[in-house]
Design an enzyme around this catalytic site. Structure first.
Site, PDB file in Angstrom:
ATOM      1  N   CYS A  63      -6.626   3.069   1.317  1.00 52.38           N
ATOM      2  CA  CYS A  63      -5.711   2.225   0.539  1.00 52.38           C
ATOM      3  C   CYS A  63      -6.121   2.161  -0.942  1.00 52.38           C
ATOM      4  O   CYS A  63      -6.002   3.153  -1.651  1.00 52.38           O
ATOM      5  CB  CYS A  63      -5.659   0.843   1.165  1.00 52.38           C
ATOM      6  SG  CYS A  63      -4.113   0.012   0.862  1.00 52.38           S
ATOM      7  N   ARG A 106       7.036  -3.415  -0.214  1.00 52.60           N
ATOM      8  CA  ARG A 106       5.815  -2.761   0.233  1.00 52.60           C
ATOM      9  C   ARG A 106       6.119  -1.925   1.467  1.00 52.60           C
ATOM     10  O   ARG A 106       7.068  -2.209   2.204  1.00 52.60           O
ATOM     11  CB  ARG A 106       4.752  -3.805   0.585  1.00 52.60           C
ATOM     12  CG  ARG A 106       4.248  -4.593  -0.605  1.00 52.60           C
ATOM     13  CD  ARG A 106       3.258  -5.655  -0.164  1.00 52.60           C
ATOM     14  NE  ARG A 106       1.964  -5.101   0.236  1.00 52.60           N
ATOM     15  CZ  ARG A 106       0.977  -4.822  -0.608  1.00 52.60           C
ATOM     16  NH1 ARG A 106       1.141  -5.026  -1.893  1.00 52.60           N
ATOM     17  NH2 ARG A 106      -0.168  -4.338  -0.170  1.00 52.60           N
ATOM     18  N   HIS A 159      -5.020   1.919   7.836  1.00 49.04           N
ATOM     19  CA  HIS A 159      -6.135   1.092   8.256  1.00 49.04           C
ATOM     20  C   HIS A 159      -5.881   0.670   9.686  1.00 49.04           C
ATOM     21  O   HIS A 159      -5.103   1.303  10.370  1.00 49.04           O
ATOM     22  CB  HIS A 159      -6.443  -0.034   7.264  1.00 49.04           C
ATOM     23  CG  HIS A 159      -5.382  -1.038   7.060  1.00 49.04           C
ATOM     24  ND1 HIS A 159      -5.557  -2.349   7.364  1.00 49.04           N
ATOM     25  CD2 HIS A 159      -4.124  -0.925   6.589  1.00 49.04           C
ATOM     26  CE1 HIS A 159      -4.454  -3.007   7.067  1.00 49.04           C
ATOM     27  NE2 HIS A 159      -3.571  -2.171   6.599  1.00 49.04           N
TER      28      HIS A 159
END
Lengths: 426, 250
Positions: B96, B131, B198
């Site tokens: 990220c 997002r 993740h």
């Protein structure tokens, strides 16, 4: 005039949805009300004598609201709150509908617990009488965003208020920040306990930067996660001095619950109740569902600890371990109210908190994620496909005087409670 | 032979947003189970270039904006050491925010262009739109030379655009990936792996954890390494469960 209509329609809708079992009826009457009149909440409150209390923060909102409700009701005040899980504006609006008799809001106090996003939106519409600020931990980044952003947004919204009284956690820098440079009356609660002071932080910690200037905060002690005795050496912003930190009676166990009790008691004192009235009320306190709630099931005792993020799961594990738990049942779901991302379980300190001989059963939609986390922490776990089986497995080896400790996240708590009590709670 | 690896964990206090330490725990345990000694070395603002270059494997997580700026400032001082390690083939996992750092620049939603480490030919822009959030599955064929499904969770505002010299880590099977257009995810350069996955990524994809350990040992001991197999049936079930939900074949 439109509000009279909204309230009548809303009440009908709620009845209808309850009779036909179309869900819980706790949010959609409010949803419709706000569509018909975006100012529904402020209009209703302005036309009433009801005092408004907002309870905000990542963890402890429901418990703090329930504590306040108990104290107020025990002292003959008429109180209503938005039901659990309905902590958006539509939930607040629904609770107003249900608590209005004919056209007017009929209560002395309204307690609204609001989530991180709903809080600033609420402040745009209504100036509350009191705000209780509990803490800011990372929770559901997929929904709320990062805590620095939340903290800034909160500060901006609160700075527009004129008469609200603030009841703030002094040990959480982000929360104490709401009381900095404000004309509002600010009151602080926090801990003052030498034996709890730790020199290092738990892993799942955040907001170690000064909310005022961005420099790294200096901690003299940590009580719990990033909560502790802090100061900023750069700008001088520091933990307030005058802190309410002790009360004669605590109805809940754990460091964490102590903050909730202190917050509720401090506000009750500000409203004007004396200590003995508060204490006798707290002796009648029943935990909110899923929060240290004990349920009898098939002749054995089960205790529920809602555990929805790293901080609350750490605290639940510590409390259960402190009570010499023999078996834990951990249930992890990833439904919308839980947050879709379960990565946070890796921020939980299983390794440090639990003794190696504890039995652990896991269940829920993300049972395998939890099982892997525990495997890497050095625990062997029993994985079950359904929650019913998990409860049976968990209870199997327990003596009659031993309790099964169940640690579910939010939607898992609703499911497990339905199984244990045989009924829906919402 | 007794092997030992020093795992450099970059800025854990500042860059560990959501379960990132899980990747370190997974690497450490999988070494421990194979009797490979490990040392976790924290690389932060107090560390020197020598500390950094003593690491055999690097891991960097994501961060919030303020923290990211502090790290960017500090990393400038370590840039040449860092760059040399990557060029020399030091294996590393960059998640990220860590992934974005490796590129040329990061353009914020307000339009500020923040220079990054420039070790990889790519850049990231945050258009200020929604997002990219959700479960994700990719086929990391570029790394493993055969179809290998990796699963995880992504949550990022930035869109990373790789340049010509960058191989993506894999092809997106479900989810968004590096940006919302190319259907590619992550970057691969020598033994450096950047990704938005993740979960943490290594917990459900032990094949990637073992890849990093193997490469780190090979580089350090200059010999071919074949790691002892471990029982990964639990990880496999977890991966299958996600694949089933995303309706893809493993």
């Amino acid at each position: 005039m439109i509000n009279i209509l909204i309230i009548l329609i809303g009440k009908l809708l709620s009845k209808f949805s309850k009779i036909f079992n179309l869900g819980n009826g706790s949010t959609w009457p409010g949803h419709i009300a706000l569509k018909l009149n975006p100012n529904f909440i402020s209009d209703s409150i302005r036309n009433s004598k009801t005092k408004v209390i907002l309870v905000v923060g990542t963890n402890g909102k429901t418990t703090t609201s329930k504590l306040l409700q108990t104290i107020l009701e025990h002292n003959q005040k008429k109180v209503f709150l938005n039901t659990s899980g309905a902590n958006l504006l539509n939930g607040a609006a629904s609770s107003i509908i249900l608590n209005s008799s004919f056209v007017k809001l009929d209560a002395d106090f309204a307690i609204f617990e609001l989530d991180e996003n709903a809080f600033p939106k609420f402040l745009e519409k209504v100036e509350p009488d009191y705000i209780v600020g509990l803490n800011l931990f990372r929770d559901q980044l997929d929904r709320y965003g990062e805590i620095d952003t939340i903290s800034k947004r909160w500060k901006k919204s609160v700075s527009k208020l004129i008469k609200t009284k603030l009841i703030l956690n002094a040990d959480d820098a982000q929360i104490a920040f709401l009381g900095k440079n404000t004309k509002l009356d600010s009151f602080y609660f926090g801990l003052n306990e030498k034996n709890l002071e730790k020199s290092t932080m738990q892993h799942a910690s955040d907001s170690i930067l000064c909310p005022n200037c961005g420099a790294a905060l200096n901690f003299k002690a940590y009580y719990f996660s990033h909560l502790g005795i802090w100061r900023c050496d750069k700008c001088g912003f520091k933990r307030p001095n005058k802190i309410f930190s002790e009360f004669t009676y605590l109805p809940l166990r754990g460091t964490y619950a102590k903050y909730d009790v202190l917050a509720a008691v401090l506000l009750a004192k500000i409203i004007g109740f004396n200590d003995s009235k508060i204490e006798s009320a707290l002796k009648k306190f029943q935990p909110a569902f899923g929060r240290q709630e004990v349920i009898n099931y098939n002749g054995k005792q089960v205790e529920l600890f809602l555990s929805k993020n790293p901080i609350s799961l750490n605290e639940s594990l510590s409390t259960a371990q402190g009570l010499k738990a023999k078996t834990l049942l951990i249930i992890l779901n990833d439904n919308i109210p839980d947050g879709l991302d379960v990565s946070w379980i890796w921020d939980v300190d299983f390794e440090q908190i639990l003794s190696k001989n504890i039995n652990i059963v896991v269940s829920g939609i993300r049972a395998y994620d939890m099982a892997i986390r525990l495997k890497y922490a050095g625990f062997y776990v029993h994985i079950t496909d359904t929650i019913e089986n998990a409860i049976d497995v968990g209870l199997k080896d327990l003596e009659n005087n031993e309790k099964l400790f169940i640690l579910p996240n939010y939607s898992a708590m609703l499911e497990v409670r339905k199984i244990l009590t045989g009924k829906k709670i919402l | 032979m007794n092997y030992k690896l020093t795992i450099g964990w970059l800025y854990p206090k500042l860059m560990s947003t959501y379960g990132d330490r899980g990747n370190v725990i997974v690497l450490q345990k999988r070494c421990e189970w194979r009797k490979i000694e490990t040392e976790i070395k924290i690389i932060d603002t107090l560390s020197t270039n020598k500390d950094l270059s003593s690491c055999d494997l690097l891991m960097m997580g994501g961060a919030q904006d303020t923290q990211q700026e502090i790290v960017a400032k500090d990393l400038k001082k370590k840039k040449s050491t860092f760059k040399k390690m990557i060029e020399d083939g030091t294996p590393g996992l960059y998640i990220c925010g860590g992934f974005q750092y490796l590129g040329r620049y990061y353009k914020t939603a307000q339009g500020n262009k923040l220079p990054q480490l420039e070790v990889l030919d790519m850049y990231t822009e945050n258009p200020g739109r929604e997002r990219l959030i959700g479960n994700i599955a990719i086929d990391a064929q570029n790394l493993f030379e055969k179809r290998t499904v990796l699963v995880g969770f992504e949550n990022h505002g930035g869109r990373t655009i790789p340049g010509d010299n960058i191989k993506p880590l894999g092809r997106v099977l479900r989810g968004f990936g590096s940006n919302d257009i190319s259907k590619e995810e992550g970057a691969l350069y020598k033994n450096t792996i950047g990704t938005y996955l993740h979960g943490p990524i290594l917990s459900k994809n032990p094949v990637l954890a073992d890849y990093l350990i193997e490469k780190a040992l090979e580089l350090k001991y200059k010999t071919d390494i074949t790691l002892e197999m471990l029982d990964d049936s639990l990880e496999e079930k977890a991966r299958m469960a996600i694949a089933k939900r995303l309706q893809i074949a493993i």
